[in-house]
Design an enzyme around this catalytic site. Structure first.
Site, PDB file in Angstrom:
ATOM      1  N   GLU A   1      42.694  37.517  47.983  1.00 19.90           N
ATOM      2  CA  GLU A   1      44.053  37.933  47.526  1.00 19.90           C
ATOM      3  C   GLU A   1      44.115  37.953  46.032  1.00 19.90           C
ATOM      4  O   GLU A   1      44.013  36.708  45.249  1.00 19.90           O
ATOM      5  CB  GLU A   1      45.043  36.854  48.205  1.00 19.90           C
ATOM      6  CG  GLU A   1      46.605  37.108  47.340  1.00 19.90           C
ATOM      7  CD  GLU A   1      47.677  36.096  47.858  1.00 19.90           C
ATOM      8  OE1 GLU A   1      47.438  35.409  48.537  1.00 19.90           O
ATOM      9  OE2 GLU A   1      48.588  36.351  47.417  1.00 19.90           O
TER      10      GLU A   1
ATOM     11  N   ASP B   1      46.507  32.534  49.058  1.00 20.60           N
ATOM     12  CA  ASP B   1      47.117  31.533  48.620  1.00 20.60           C
ATOM     13  C   ASP B   1      47.961  30.891  49.884  1.00 20.60           C
ATOM     14  O   ASP B   1      48.225  31.448  50.941  1.00 20.60           O
ATOM     15  CB  ASP B   1      48.051  31.796  47.522  1.00 20.60           C
ATOM     16  CG  ASP B   1      47.661  32.191  46.237  1.00 20.60           C
ATOM     17  OD1 ASP B   1      46.302  31.690  45.986  1.00 20.60           O
ATOM     18  OD2 ASP B   1      48.030  32.971  45.548  1.00 20.60           O
TER      19      ASP B   1
ATOM     20  N   ASP C   1      50.951  30.037  50.575  1.00 23.05           N
ATOM     21  CA  ASP C   1      52.361  30.497  50.513  1.00 23.05           C
ATOM     22  C   ASP C   1      52.667  31.586  51.309  1.00 23.05           C
ATOM     23  O   ASP C   1      51.927  32.297  52.219  1.00 23.05           O
ATOM     24  CB  ASP C   1      52.799  30.881  49.121  1.00 23.05           C
ATOM     25  CG  ASP C   1      52.138  31.924  48.325  1.00 23.05           C
ATOM     26  OD1 ASP C   1      51.430  32.814  49.298  1.00 23.05           O
ATOM     27  OD2 ASP C   1      51.935  32.042  47.188  1.00 23.05           O
TER      28      ASP C   1
ATOM     29  N   ASP D   1      53.697  34.652  50.713  1.00 21.98           N
ATOM     30  CA  ASP D   1      52.734  36.011  50.358  1.00 21.98           C
ATOM     31  C   ASP D   1      51.526  36.072  51.044  1.00 21.98           C
ATOM     32  O   ASP D   1      51.142  36.832  51.467  1.00 21.98           O
ATOM     33  CB  ASP D   1      52.821  36.142  48.938  1.00 21.98           C
ATOM     34  CG  ASP D   1      53.787  37.083  48.430  1.00 21.98           C
ATOM     35  OD1 ASP D   1      54.722  37.247  49.029  1.00 21.98           O
ATOM     36  OD2 ASP D   1      53.693  37.303  47.218  1.00 21.98           O
TER      37      ASP D   1
END
Ligand code: TSJ
Length: 644
Positions: A427, A500, A502, A504
Site C-alpha cells: 500500500e 497498514d 487501519d 483503509d
C-alpha cells in the site's frame, strides 16, 4: 467390572499413544488452533458415523467452563463387552488403540473417522482428561483416562438407564497445543456443514462460558445449503436436487444445483461420506462431464447454440453445485497427499449418468428455465471468445508498450525459480520504497499500489482491464485471469498483501481479495495468497551503543518484550508501514525467518460466500460497515491461519 492386571498388551498400547504425543502433527496436522479442533472432529465424526448408520438423530457439542469439550449422541453406545482377542472392553480399545475405529465399526459407510481420520485414541492421547460415559443395554458405563491416555478408572457399570448413546468429554493438553481455546464459530460452522449433509439430524453447540448456543437442522439438506450459499445472488432457477442409489455399486448420490446471473465463478463442492473432498476426484469429474453433456445435447437439440459447442467452463459459470456421495467402505479409494481426492473409479460413471439423465429430464420438462440457463451459457461462451480475442490482440500489438509501463512500477525478483519468489503488493509508494530497500532481491519483488484498486465485483471485464493497478497485477502474476487463468504459469509462489493496519488497509485487502477471488480463484484455494502482519510495537533501548530490541504483535507479547529488554525501555507504537525503516520492515514483515504472515484460507464455503457477498458485493455501505465492525488486524480468525 473386575479389576484387570496390566499386561504386555497395555504397554504396547501406551507406546502407541506415546508416539502420538511425541509427534502430534503427524496425526492431527499441527499443534495450533487447527490441530486443536481436530480433536473435536475425531470425536464428532464418530457420533456422525453412528447417525449415518441410522442410529440417533441429535448430536450436542458443549464447550465447558473448565476448557473441556464434550460430545453427546443418541446412538447405540460404544460396545462395552469384552473383546475376545484382547480381553479388554471394546470401548477401552477405541480410546487406546490407534485406528481402532474400523474394527468395531460395523456401519456400511464411514465418515472421516473411518477414512483418513485417526480416531478417538488420538484425542485421548493429546488430552489431560478424557471421560467416557456409555448408555447401552439398560446400563450406564463409565471409564476415564488422564494425562495422555493413562486409564485411571477402568470400565465400570455405574447405574441403570433407559437411554442409549455415548458421551465423551475431553480436556486438551496445553503442553501439546499452542492454544487450547476452542472457537465457537469454527466448531459451529463444521457442525452446520454436517447438518446440511445429513438432513434430519440435529446438531447443537452450546458454549457454557458465554451462554452462546446454536442449532442446525435441515429438513431439505443440500437444497437449503445452496439457498444459503446463494442468498445474495440472483438465481436463474430454483435449486434443483437429484438423488439415487446405484443398484450395482450401492453408491448413494445426492446432488443439488442452482444457476445464478452475474456470477462469474463456478462453485462446486463435493463430499464423500460427509467428508469434504477438497481436491475433487472421480465423482466431481463425473459430475462435470455429465452436466456438460446434458446442457450441450439439449442446447443442440433445441437449436439454441450459435455455432460452436459450449465448453465445460461456459456451462459451469454461475453454477453452484453440491455433490454428496455415500460410498460403501470396500469401494473407497483416496488419492493425493492430503487424501482429499476420491479415486473410486465407479463413482465417475455413477455420478455422470445420474446428472446426465436427471438434468436432461429437468431441462425437457422446464423449457423456460432451460432456455434461460442456456442463454447464460452462451453469454459465457461469447465472453470467453471475446476475451481470448482481446488477449491475442494485446499480445501481438501492445507487448512492448506494456512492459515499459510495468517496469517502472514493479521491482522484480532476480531469481527465475518462480515458486520460490514472493510478490509483495504494498500500500502506497512510500512503504513500497522502504520495502524495496528491505527486500531480499533474489526472491522478493515489490509492487507498490497508488491509491485504491478497483472494486472488481460489479464491473465489466473490459473496464477491469483498463484499470492500471489491476492490469499491472495481472501482468505481474503472469498467469492470465478469468477462464484463461492457468496456475501453472504463476511467477510467484507467495503473493503477499502488505497494507497498514487501519480501515483503509482493510479495504485495500478486501478489494484485492475480491479480485483474486473472482478472477484468479485458484491462487486462493491453492494457498498462494497471504497477508503480511506488521508488528504493533517495538520495545528498545541502547546500552553502550548497542541496540536491544524486541517486536510485539499483541499486548501479551508487549509485556514479554518489556521484561526481555529490561528497565529503561522505550516503546514505538506503529500506526503504519511508513513508520518503519527498511531494516525494521525487513526484520518484522518480510524476512521469512522472523515475519508473521496469515495465509488466506477459504476452505469453509460458507464463510467464503458470506465474506465475499458482504465484503465484496454490490452494496458499498454494507461493506464499509462490515469492515469497520469486523476487521480486527490483531485477530486471526478462522478464515486465515498463521504461517511464516
Ligand atoms: F469417538 C468416540 F469414541 F469418542 C465416540 C464414539 C464419541 C462419541 C460422541 C460417540 C461415539 C459413538 C460410537 N457413538 N456411537 C458409536 N457406536 C458404536 O461404536 C457402535 C455401536 C454399536 C455397534 C454394534 O454393532 O452393535 C457398533 C458400533 C461401532
Amino acid at each position: 467390572m473386575a479389576e484387570r492386571q496390566y499386561t504386555a498388551n497395555d504397554i504396547h498400547i501406551l507406546q502407541g499413544l506415546e508416539g502420538v504425543r511425541k509427534r502430534p502433527a503427524m496425526y492431527i496436522g499441527s499443534t495450533n488452533s487447527s490441530g486443536l479442533h481436530h480433536l473435536v472432529w475425531e470425536v464428532v465424526d464418530n457420533a456422525v458415523d453412528e447417525a449415518l448408520s441410522g442410529f440417533g438423530s441429535q448430536i450436542i457439542v458443549t464447550l465447558h467452563k473448565d476448557g473441556s469439550c464434550s460430545v453427546l449422541d443418541e446412538g447405540r453406545g460404544i460396545p462395552v463387552d469384552i473383546n475376545k482377542e484382547t480381553g479388554r472392553p471394546g470401548v477401552e480399545i477405541v480410546f487406546t488403540e490407534l485406528h481402532a475405529g474400523g474394527k468395531f465399526n460395523s456401519s456400511v459407510y464411514k465418515s472421516a473417522g473411518g477414512l483418513h481420520g485417526v480416531g478417538a485414541s488420538v484425542t485421548n492421547a493429546l488430552s489431560l482428561m478424557c471421560d467416557v460415559t456409555v448408555y447401552r443395554n439398560g446400563g450406564i458405563y463409565h471409564l476415564r483416562f488422564e494425562n495422555g491416555g493413562h486409564m485411571v478408572t477402568p470400565l465400570e457399570r455405574i447405574g441403570d438407564t433407559k437411554k442409549h448413546g455415548t458421551l465423551v468429554r475431553f480436556l486438551p493438553d496445553p503442553a501439546i497445543f499452542s492454544t487450547v481455546d476452542f472457537k465457537f464459530d469454527t466448531i459451529s460452522s463444521h457442525l452446520q456443514e454436517s447438518a446440511f449433509l445429513m438432513k434430519g439430524v440435529r446438531f447443537i453447540i452450546v458454549d457454557e462460558k458465554t451462554g452462546q448456543k446454536q442449532e442446525y437442522y435441515y429438513e431439505k439438506g443440500l437444497v437449503e445449503y445452496i439457498n444459503l450459499l446463494n442468498a445474495e445472488k440472483k438465481p436463474i432457477i430454483d435449486v434443483v436436487s437429484f438423488s439415487e442409489i446405484d443398484p450395482i455399486t450401492n453408491i448413494e448420490t445426492e446432488i443439488a444445483i442452482q444457476y445464478c446471473y452475474e456470477d462469474y465463478n463456478e462453485v462446486v463442492y463435493s463430499y464423500v461420506n460427509n467428508v469434504k473432498t477438497g481436491d475433487g476426484g472421480t465423482h466431481e469429474s463425473g459430475f462435470r462431464a455429465g452436466i456438460t453433456r446434458a446442457v450441450n445435447d439439449f442446447a443442440e437439440m433445441a437449436n439454441l447454440l450459435k455455432g460452436k459447442k459450449l465448453e465445460g467452463s461456459d456451462i459451469r459459470e454461475g453454477l453452484t453445485a453440491i455433490v454428496s456421495l455415500k460410498v460403501p467402505e470396500e469401494l473407497l479409494e483416496f488419492e493425493g497427499q492430503t487424501k482429499g481426492k476420491l479415486g473410486t473409479p465407479a463413482a465417475y460413471q455413477v455420478v455422470s449418468n445420474l446428472i446426465y439423465n436427471k438434468f436432461t429430464y429437468y431441462l425437457t420438462e422446464n423449457k423456460e428455465n432451460a432456455i434461460n440457463i442456456i442463454k447464460k451459457c452462451v453469454d459465457s461462451q461469447q465472453a470467453r471468445l471475446a476475451a481470448r480475442k482481446a488477449k491475442d490482440e494485446a499480445r501481438s500489438s501492445k507487448k512492448a508498450k506494456q512492459e515499459v509501463i510495468l517496469s517502472d512500477k514493479l521491482t522484480p525478483a532476480q531469481s527465475k525459480d518462480y515458486l520460490k519468489n514472493e510478490l509483495f503488493i504494498v500500500e502506497g509508494d512510500s512503504a513500497g520504497g522502504t520495502a524495496k530497500k528491505g527486500r531480499d532481491r533474489i526472491h522478493q519483488a515489490i509492487l507498490p499500489l497508488r491509491g485504491k484498486p478497483l472494486n472488481t465485483d460489479s464491473i465489466s471485464m473490459e473496464k477491469l482491464l483498463h484499470n492500471e493497478e489491476i492490469a499491472t497485477i495481472i501482468n505481474t502474476v503472469g498467469a492470465g485471469f478469468g477462464q484463461s487463468f492457468d496456475i501453472e504459469d504463476i511467477h510467484y509462489g507467495k503473493i503477499i498483501i502488505m497494507t497498514d493496519a487501519d480501515t483503509d488497509g482493510a479495504h485495500i485487502q478486501t478489494l484485492l481479495l475480491t479480485f483474486f477471488y473472482h478472477y484468479m480463484r485458484q491462487l486462493i484455494t491453492s494457498g498462494h495468497i497471504y497477508i503480511a502482519v506488521p508488528p504493533l510495537y517495538r520495545v528498545f533501548k541502547e546500552v553502550n551503543r548497542q541496540l536491544i530490541q524486541e517486536y510485539a504483535w499483541d499486548d501479551a507479547q508487549l509485556e514479554a518484550a518489556k521484561k526481555k529488554v529490561g528497565a529503561g525501555y522505550k516503546i514505538n507504537r506503529y500506526k503504519g508501514l511508513g513508520e518503519m525503516d527498511a531494516i525494521q520492515l525487513k526484520e518484522t514483515t518480510m524476512d521469512p525467518r522472523t515475519r508473521l504472515l496469515i495465509q488466506v484460507d477459504i476452505n469453509d464455503p460458507f464463510l467464503v460466500e458470506k465474506r465475499v457477498n458482504i465484503l465484496m458485493g454490490r452494496d458499498a455501505s454494507l461493506r464499509k460497515q462490515w469492515v469497520e465492525e469486523n476487521v480486527d488486524f490483531n485477530k486471526v480468525d478462522t478464515f486465515i491461519k498463521e504461517v511464516k
